[in-house]
Design a protein around this motif. Structure first.
Motif, short mmCIF file in Angstrom:
data_model
loop_
_atom_site.label_atom_id
_atom_site.label_comp_id
_atom_site.label_asym_id
_atom_site.label_seq_id
_atom_site.Cartn_x
_atom_site.Cartn_y
_atom_site.Cartn_z
N UNK A 1 30.62 -3.44 -15.33
CA UNK A 1 29.91 -4.16 -15.89
C UNK A 1 29.38 -5.14 -15.33
N UNK A 2 30.44 -5.90 -14.68
CA UNK A 2 30.00 -7.17 -14.07
C UNK A 2 29.30 -7.26 -12.70
N UNK B 1 26.52 -5.82 -12.60
CA UNK B 1 25.27 -5.79 -12.99
C UNK B 1 24.76 -7.19 -12.53
N UNK B 2 25.75 -8.08 -12.16
CA UNK B 2 25.38 -9.42 -11.62
C UNK B 2 25.24 -9.28 -10.19
N UNK C 1 21.88 -15.77 -11.57
CA UNK C 1 22.57 -14.54 -12.24
C UNK C 1 21.85 -14.65 -13.79
N UNK D 1 18.29 -13.17 -13.11
CA UNK D 1 18.23 -12.01 -12.79
C UNK D 1 18.56 -11.09 -14.11
N UNK D 2 19.45 -11.63 -15.12
CA UNK D 2 20.03 -10.50 -16.10
C UNK D 2 18.68 -10.60 -17.32
N UNK E 1 17.32 -7.27 -15.59
CA UNK E 1 18.38 -6.30 -16.11
C UNK E 1 19.15 -6.49 -17.39
N UNK F 1 21.89 -4.12 -18.51
CA UNK F 1 23.13 -4.64 -17.89
C UNK F 1 23.79 -5.71 -18.66
N UNK F 2 22.93 -6.67 -18.98
CA UNK F 2 23.58 -7.92 -19.61
C UNK F 2 24.04 -7.50 -20.79
N UNK G 1 25.33 -4.56 -21.84
CA UNK G 1 26.64 -3.76 -21.31
C UNK G 1 27.83 -4.62 -21.08
N UNK G 2 27.28 -5.73 -20.32
CA UNK G 2 28.31 -6.70 -19.77
C UNK G 2 28.89 -7.47 -20.83
N UNK H 1 31.26 -5.05 -22.80
CA UNK H 1 32.54 -4.77 -22.06
C UNK H 1 33.42 -5.98 -21.88
#
Lengths: 203, 203
Positions: free
Chosen positions: A18-19, A21-22, B33, B36-37, B41, B44-45, B47-48, B51
């Motif tokens: 998951x990290x 995605x950064x 970051x 971007x998130x 994404x 993705x954020x 999910x992070x 997680x």
């Protein structure tokens, strides 16, 4: 012993994945980050998880200028003291902040949230050009100032936007290019110098 | 317009601040970051965030070897086929994995989760030396193999541990130092060569 006995626990692997995605974080950095968070900074990890959730829920885009905003119209667009006839197009919110720090611009903004970059899959749609064109044709804006970066991608973006807007009879300008403050001719690169020469003004 | 109208929304600032808990991430990377998130994404954020929560809840430390584990005793420590008389001390779980990949060690491990580094505030307590000493004196272990890195900090850690254990009559050894596989004397650094010479074995 099964062959996987010495591997990381599954939820740790999922965190590492998951990290990634950064931006700029590969497998090794992600592993290092996960170890650091779980070993030395669990409080920070919890804060990060909460901040992500919170930001995802609350941060959207301003309907007018497209920058990140928690409200439908951001405070700058809602302000009554700004000049609504000028619209400055920048790539990112950081660029907007830099423009504001100059204290020499009091118009409105449009934040593309990127620049044209076909190789990264960023085309006209990803940088919200439809929204910009609609915004520039609101009947109040009478000049669009293109303040994208003087990189290849920023230049291409500015060119593309200026063609789009000029075909719709919107007046467009581009911020100047030349020597920086304190710049010395001896040390400046030849590209900048040549542009400074071509862009000379009568005085 | 208030002076803060052009600033980022608060929940975005909080996300940027929270991202700085990641090692090697400064203010500029954190901002990049977060942009971007939120811009490219959001999945993705999310999910992070999940997680992080999941790993924080589930990942703890093995009571015996101290590595990351979702169970009280990790699968490797619980295995019945390992040699319980040997205890190999490594800095991080990645080191344990590298040792396992050699297929030439079948004993137990102890993972320090770090190395002595007073400048970073990492002392004997942070690398769980109390736990190691107790583990090494369980009456079954008869040799502790120090496999910390051959860096300054890894060396200092090994020295410190060996003093601690020797004073408690535990037999301690250190992995060998010398030329790497395929190493050519012409190209190896003089420190390694001098150690290879000092550590020569009769044949």
């Amino acid at each position: 012993m099964r062959p996987t006995d010495h591997q990381n626990p599954q939820s740790l692997d999922q965190l590492v994945e998951a990290l990634r995605c950064l931006p700029g974080v590969g497998p090794k950095s992600a592993l290092r980050m996960a170890y650091h968070l779980l070993q030395r900074d669990r409080a920070g990890a919890q804060t990060l998880a909460n901040a992500l959730d919170h930001a995802l829920q609350r941060v959207g885009h301003c309907q007018l200028c497209n920058t990140f905003s928690e409200s439908a119209i951001c405070p700058l667009c809602a302000s009554s003291t700004r000049d609504k006839h000028l619209l400055c197009v920048v790539e990112m919110p950081t660029d907007l902040m830099m423009m504001e720090l100059t204290h020499s611009y009091n118009g409105m903004y449009f934040v593309l949230m990127g620049r044209l970059s076909p190789l990264d899959g960023i085309g006209p749609k990803e940088i919200n050009l439809d929204k910009l064109i609609k915004r520039a044709q609101d009947g109040i804006v009478n000049e669009v100032i293109l303040a994208t970066n003087y990189t290849n991608e920023g230049e291409a973006t500015a060119h593309y936007i200026s063609e789009l807007l000029k075909s719709r009879d919107v007046s467009v300008s581009r911020i100047a290019r030349g020597l920086p403050m304190g710049g010395e001719i001896e040390y400046v690169d030849s590209g900048t110098l040549s542009m400074a020469l071509l862009g000379r003004k009568s005085c």
